[in-house]
Design an enzyme around this catalytic site. Structure first.
Site, PDB file in Angstrom:
ATOM      1  N   GLU A   1      29.675  43.767  32.016  1.00 46.42           N
ATOM      2  CA  GLU A   1      28.922  42.532  32.170  1.00 46.42           C
ATOM      3  C   GLU A   1      29.900  41.468  32.665  1.00 46.42           C
ATOM      4  O   GLU A   1      31.109  41.640  32.591  1.00 46.42           O
ATOM      5  CB  GLU A   1      28.320  42.083  30.839  1.00 46.42           C
ATOM      6  CG  GLU A   1      29.293  41.433  29.872  1.00 46.42           C
ATOM      7  CD  GLU A   1      30.279  42.412  29.257  1.00 46.42           C
ATOM      8  OE1 GLU A   1      29.918  43.595  29.099  1.00 46.42           O
ATOM      9  OE2 GLU A   1      31.417  41.998  28.943  1.00 46.42           O
TER      10      GLU A   1
ATOM     11  N   LYS B   1      43.342  39.154  35.524  1.00 46.40           N
ATOM     12  CA  LYS B   1      42.320  40.133  35.124  1.00 46.40           C
ATOM     13  C   LYS B   1      42.454  41.471  35.835  1.00 46.40           C
ATOM     14  O   LYS B   1      42.109  42.505  35.280  1.00 46.40           O
ATOM     15  CB  LYS B   1      40.916  39.566  35.347  1.00 46.40           C
ATOM     16  CG  LYS B   1      40.518  38.548  34.286  1.00 46.40           C
ATOM     17  CD  LYS B   1      39.018  38.303  34.299  1.00 46.40           C
ATOM     18  CE  LYS B   1      38.608  37.388  33.168  1.00 46.40           C
ATOM     19  NZ  LYS B   1      39.060  35.988  33.394  1.00 46.40           N
TER      20      LYS B   1
ATOM     21  N   SER C   1      47.694  31.763  34.392  1.00 48.24           N
ATOM     22  CA  SER C   1      46.866  32.979  34.438  1.00 48.24           C
ATOM     23  C   SER C   1      46.102  33.166  35.742  1.00 48.24           C
ATOM     24  O   SER C   1      45.771  34.289  36.115  1.00 48.24           O
ATOM     25  CB  SER C   1      45.899  32.999  33.255  1.00 48.24           C
ATOM     26  OG  SER C   1      45.141  31.807  33.198  1.00 48.24           O
TER      27      SER C   1
HETATM   28  C1  LIG Z   1      39.188  34.982  32.368  1.00 49.25           C
HETATM   29  C2  LIG Z   1      40.309  34.061  32.502  1.00 49.25           C
HETATM   30  C3  LIG Z   1      40.997  33.550  31.373  1.00 49.25           C
HETATM   31  C4  LIG Z   1      40.578  33.829  29.960  1.00 49.25           C
HETATM   32  O1  LIG Z   1      40.607  35.169  29.573  1.00 49.25           O
HETATM   33  P1  LIG Z   1      41.706  35.746  28.564  1.00 49.25           P
HETATM   34  O2  LIG Z   1      41.185  37.094  28.234  1.00 49.25           O
HETATM   35  O3  LIG Z   1      41.780  34.829  27.379  1.00 49.25           O
HETATM   36  O4  LIG Z   1      42.983  35.782  29.293  1.00 49.25           O
HETATM   37  C5  LIG Z   1      42.096  32.743  31.587  1.00 49.25           C
HETATM   38  N1  LIG Z   1      42.509  32.407  32.819  1.00 49.25           N
HETATM   39  C6  LIG Z   1      41.871  32.865  33.927  1.00 49.25           C
HETATM   40  C7  LIG Z   1      42.382  32.452  35.262  1.00 49.25           C
HETATM   41  C8  LIG Z   1      40.751  33.700  33.812  1.00 49.25           C
HETATM   42  O5  LIG Z   1      40.122  34.130  34.904  1.00 49.25           O
END
Ligand SMILES: *Cc1c(COP(=O)(O)O)cnc(C)c1O
Length: 415
Positions: free
Chosen positions: A125, A103, A390
């Site tokens: 938000e 993010k 992610s």
């Molecule tokens: C917020 C988040 C997601 C989901 O958000 P996307 O916009 O679909 O990427 C996925 N993995 C993690 C670790 C997150 O914090």
């Protein structure tokens, strides 16, 4: 190889999508109350100019390298791969990006844009608080004020993230009407923004919302796929057979996918199936949803009997959103990306497997992508699959331990 429109290269694709009004085929656009139209037009115009400037590009590059710790590595999970057979599993380590997830990639981009536009404040938000923490980090870095709107119910549930945001100097503003969760927080943040847009910029946490956000957030996230493609090529001398990422709003996945869009690579977006296929038990919007407009854009969404956004569920709080970004809806329609599903238990099994076999605690969101990659590896037993990890799972461990212990039962079930 799946059927898909053959773009000559990734740059050609980026030039064509979205169009000037922010459409990916029929999806996207900007469906806004009158008072917000000039604000979005201002952001769009500023972005189109600023993002081309060498100064902006170089500054963002330096920030990524020196502050965020990019490039994050691609790692070959040899023990995990060998455990399931011959297909080789690789992970892009976004868990090692500063603040522990992807993010920050778009939050730093949005923060830098705000600075170039002469804004003094970032507004957003947050639901689970992950976007709030990343944005508060960007605000501190750029010396901007930061107002985060959060439902009172979420504030109580997500105490550690609320503390982090405040520690970083952000104001967390409780939203006390309605169900006091994300939907009300979105309304409150938009409301504040429509009053303050001369001095503030609204920062969306995924490839969602009105144009230009799906495009901007996507552009900032493609660093993930660009790096991963180069790193994978350098490590192995070829491209992976498949690329996999989890899809909530869709930012980490779009960033990973697009640099492979013109390659002979199968692409899989993994949606959360939660407890099952019944409406309310999952958040697999692209698999089970229909076209509709919400939160300022047209996409595929899960609706209740009144046509309103349906209640959704996933063990991963970052994935429980009733729609996905318009570009995913488009890639789904043309068949370039296959959207598949993984339920809570399979995701959690993959979570424990990565912990024990590789020494990496993944985010529960990322575990959905990993679970699908494991399924792919078992089915194919040859070739290679690259997964976007992610985020890291430190935020999840207390909850996971409460629900699943140390994974004894799940790990017993099957390989
Ligand atoms: C917020 C988040 C997601 C989901 O958000 P996307 O916009 O679909 O990427 C996925 N993995 C993690 C670790 C997150 O914090």
């Amino acid at each position: 190889m799946k059927n898909y429109q053959n773009y000559r290269d990734f740059d050609t694709y980026l030039k064509h999508f979205p169009d000037e009004k922010g459409y990916f085929g029929p999806y996207g656009g900007a469906y806004l109350p009158e008072k917000l139209i000039p604000a979005m037009e201002e952001i769009s115009e500023a972005y189109e100019t600023i993002c081309q400037s060498a100064k902006f590009i170089n500054e963002l590059r330096r920030i990524r390298k020196e502050f965020q710790g990019r490039p994050t590595p691609v790692y070959h999970c040899e023990r995990l791969s060998n455990y399931f057979g011959k297909c080789q599993i690789y992970v892009k380590r976004e868990d090692l990006n500063h603040t522990g997830a992807h993010k920050l990639n778009h939050c730093m981009g949005e923060g830098l844009l705000a600075k170039y536009m002469g804004k003094k404040k970032l507004i957003a938000e947050t639901g689970a608080g992950q976007h709030g923490v990343a944005l508060a980090t960007a605000a501190a870095f750029f010396g901007l004020e930061c107002d985060i709107y959060m439902g009172e119910v979420d504030i109580a549930k997500q105490a550690p993230n609320v503390t982090r945001m405040k520690m970083l100097g952000a104001r967390v503003i409780p939203v006390t009407h309605g169900l006091k969760t994300l939907k009300e927080a979105v309304d409150a943040a938009f409301d504040a923004y429509s009053k303050e847009y001369k001095d503030a910029i609204y920062c969306i946490g995924s490839v969602l919302g009105p144009h230009p956000f799906p495009k901007m957030v996507r552009d900032f996230q493609t660093v993930v796929g660009i790096e991963a493609r180069e790193q994978f090529l350098e490590m192995t001398g070829h491209l992976p057979d498949a690329v996999v990422a989890c899809v909530g709003g869709g930012s980490n996945s779009i960033g990973m996918f697009l640099p492979f869009v013109a390659d002979p690579v199968d692409i899989y977006g993994v949606e959360p199936l939660g407890r099952g296929m019944k409406l309310g038990d999952h958040a697999a919007s692209l698999n089970y949803g229909t076209e509709g407009i919400m939160h300022g854009f047209n996409s595929i969404m899960l609706k209740d009997e009144n046509g309103e956004p349906a209640p959704v569920y996933s063990i991963a709080s970052g994935l429980d959103y009733p729609s996905s970004g318009p570009e995913h809806a488009y890639l789904h329609d043309i068949g370039r990306v296959s959207y598949v599903t993984i339920g809570d238990d399979d995701a959690m099994r993959a979570f424990f497997q990565l912990c024990r076999l590789e020494g990496i605690i993944p985010a529960v969101e990322s575990s959905h992508a990993l679970a699908y990659a494991i399924q792919y590896a078992k089915e194919h037993n040859t070739g290679s699959v690259l997964v976007n990890l992610s985020g890291r799972g430190d935020k999840d461990i207390d909850f996971v331990k409460e629900q699943y212990g140390y994974g004894e039962e799940l790990l017993k079930e099957n390989k």
